[in-house]
Write a protein that holds these residues in place. Structure first.
Motif, mmCIF file in Angstrom:
data_model
loop_
_atom_site.group_PDB
_atom_site.id
_atom_site.type_symbol
_atom_site.label_atom_id
_atom_site.label_comp_id
_atom_site.label_asym_id
_atom_site.label_seq_id
_atom_site.Cartn_x
_atom_site.Cartn_y
_atom_site.Cartn_z
ATOM 1 N N ASN A 41 0.821 -1.226 0.000
ATOM 2 C CA ASN A 41 0.000 0.000 0.000
ATOM 3 C C ASN A 41 0.849 1.268 0.000
ATOM 4 O O ASN A 41 0.334 2.345 -0.283
ATOM 5 C CB ASN A 41 -0.985 0.009 1.185
ATOM 6 N N ASP A 42 2.141 1.148 0.295
ATOM 7 C CA ASP A 42 3.019 2.319 0.248
ATOM 8 C C ASP A 42 3.586 2.562 -1.149
ATOM 9 O O ASP A 42 4.215 3.592 -1.408
ATOM 10 C CB ASP A 42 4.170 2.171 1.246
ATOM 11 N N LYS A 43 3.343 1.613 -2.063
ATOM 12 C CA LYS A 43 3.876 1.728 -3.421
ATOM 13 C C LYS A 43 2.795 1.763 -4.497
ATOM 14 O O LYS A 43 3.044 2.183 -5.628
ATOM 15 C CB LYS A 43 4.835 0.561 -3.705
ATOM 16 N N LEU A 44 1.608 1.288 -4.156
ATOM 17 C CA LEU A 44 0.512 1.233 -5.123
ATOM 18 C C LEU A 44 -0.698 1.983 -4.587
ATOM 19 O O LEU A 44 -1.011 1.905 -3.394
ATOM 20 C CB LEU A 44 0.115 -0.224 -5.400
ATOM 21 N N ASN A 45 -1.388 2.708 -5.477
ATOM 22 C CA ASN A 45 -2.619 3.371 -5.053
ATOM 23 C C ASN A 45 -3.807 2.426 -5.231
ATOM 24 O O ASN A 45 -3.674 1.310 -5.759
ATOM 25 C CB ASN A 45 -2.827 4.691 -5.810
ATOM 26 N N GLU A 46 -4.962 2.878 -4.806
ATOM 27 C CA GLU A 46 -6.155 2.025 -4.821
ATOM 28 C C GLU A 46 -6.497 1.540 -6.224
ATOM 29 O O GLU A 46 -6.844 0.375 -6.435
ATOM 30 C CB GLU A 46 -7.343 2.798 -4.226
ATOM 31 N N GLY A 47 -6.382 2.435 -7.200
ATOM 32 C CA GLY A 47 -6.687 2.055 -8.577
ATOM 33 C C GLY A 47 -5.724 1.014 -9.113
ATOM 34 O O GLY A 47 -6.140 0.077 -9.818
ATOM 35 N N GLN A 48 -4.442 1.152 -8.791
ATOM 36 C CA GLN A 48 -3.448 0.177 -9.230
ATOM 37 C C GLN A 48 -3.686 -1.183 -8.590
ATOM 38 O O GLN A 48 -3.582 -2.222 -9.251
ATOM 39 C CB GLN A 48 -2.045 0.689 -8.892
ATOM 40 N N ILE A 49 -4.021 -1.178 -7.312
ATOM 41 C CA ILE A 49 -4.304 -2.434 -6.613
ATOM 42 C C ILE A 49 -5.510 -3.124 -7.227
ATOM 43 O O ILE A 49 -5.509 -4.346 -7.453
ATOM 44 C CB ILE A 49 -4.505 -2.184 -5.113
ATOM 45 N N ASP A 50 -6.541 -2.366 -7.531
ATOM 46 C CA ASP A 50 -7.745 -2.937 -8.152
ATOM 47 C C ASP A 50 -7.404 -3.551 -9.512
ATOM 48 O O ASP A 50 -7.855 -4.658 -9.834
ATOM 49 C CB ASP A 50 -8.816 -1.850 -8.305
ATOM 50 N N GLN A 51 -6.615 -2.841 -10.294
ATOM 51 C CA GLN A 51 -6.242 -3.322 -11.619
ATOM 52 C C GLN A 51 -5.393 -4.585 -11.534
ATOM 53 O O GLN A 51 -5.648 -5.585 -12.211
ATOM 54 C CB GLN A 51 -5.473 -2.237 -12.378
ATOM 55 N N ILE A 52 -4.369 -4.551 -10.675
ATOM 56 C CA ILE A 52 -3.460 -5.689 -10.565
ATOM 57 C C ILE A 52 -4.178 -6.914 -10.020
ATOM 58 O O ILE A 52 -3.945 -8.044 -10.473
ATOM 59 C CB ILE A 52 -2.257 -5.331 -9.671
ATOM 60 N N SER A 53 -5.060 -6.722 -9.056
ATOM 61 C CA SER A 53 -5.756 -7.860 -8.447
ATOM 62 C C SER A 53 -6.589 -8.625 -9.467
ATOM 63 O O SER A 53 -6.755 -9.846 -9.357
ATOM 64 C CB SER A 53 -6.635 -7.390 -7.287
#
Length: 220
Positions: free
Chosen positions: A72-84
């Motif tokens: 969470n210190d390297k990825l924002n919420e949108g990036q996490i959603d996309q990667i997941s």
């Protein structure tokens, strides 16, 4: 110029590396996956119960929880959603453009791969056992850039490192990406080393010469 004599003694592929996940991680994740009274679970049982807890969640949802927990210190919420979501169809731990995230993404991906019995794509790490003898004496295993340049001396021109970083390798200029390409270097005994990386960067077929010599001009 410094001469290095290299012998690749063995190269293996593994789908898991030890010591990334801790007992504390398992406890924290049990709580994140809503396991009741997680703190009462014995250490030796935490992983087993965590896998049970994860099975109650959709794969992409579990991926998002793990990504948020570790990155969470390297990825924002949108990036996490996309990667997941992308993790279910692509090897994100190999394809993600920020290569400093390849190693943690590997560990997260493989945890999910095993928890969901193969719903996530399998990724592999490469472990290279080698002997490296330097004409200048002892090698510093923290100097990943030097180790990478040494190892590429025995790799096929088809290898992706040699293709992506040909200019830096040919001209022996700075290659800071080495710190993320090579995940770990261990000095096992004298000139014996164990180098860990992703199979994406180096695989067994890339080793063109198991014994070779290379010369590198050391940077000050």
């Amino acid at each position: 110029m410094t001469k290095f004599k290299v012998t690749i003694k063995n190269i293996t592929t593994v789908d898991e590396l030890p010591d990334y996940w801790t007992d504390e991680d398992y406890l924290n994740l049990l709580e994140l996956f809503d396991f009741p009274e997680a703190e009462t679970v014995k250490k030796e049982n935490r992983l087993e119960y965590l896998k049970m807890a994860i099975s109650e969640f959709e794969p992409a949802e579990s991926a998002a929880i793990l990504l948020n927990y570790k990155l969470n210190d390297k990825l924002n919420e949108g990036q996490i959603d996309q990667i997941s979501n992308d993790m279910l169809i692509d090897r994100i731990s190999e394809e993600y453009p920020e290569i400093d995230l390849h190693e943690p993404l590997f560990h997260i991906n493989q945890f999910l791969y095993k928890a969901y019995n193969g719903k996530f794509l399998n990724s592999l790490a490469t472990i290279i056992g080698c002997e490296i003898i330097s004409a200048d004496g002892k090698l510093d295993p923290t100097d990943k850039e030097l180790f990478l340049k040494i190892l590429t001396g025995g790799l096929s021109d088809r290898n992706i490192i040699k293709r992506l970083f040909r200019e830096q390798l040919d001209e022996n200029t700075s290659l800071p990406e080495a710190n993320d390409i090579l995940w770990k270097i261990e000095n096992k005994d004298n000139n014996q080393f164990k180098v860990t990386t992703s199979q994406y960067w180096i695989n067994a077929t890339d080793i063109e010469n198991p014994k070779f010599e290379t010369q590198i001009e050391l940077q000050n």
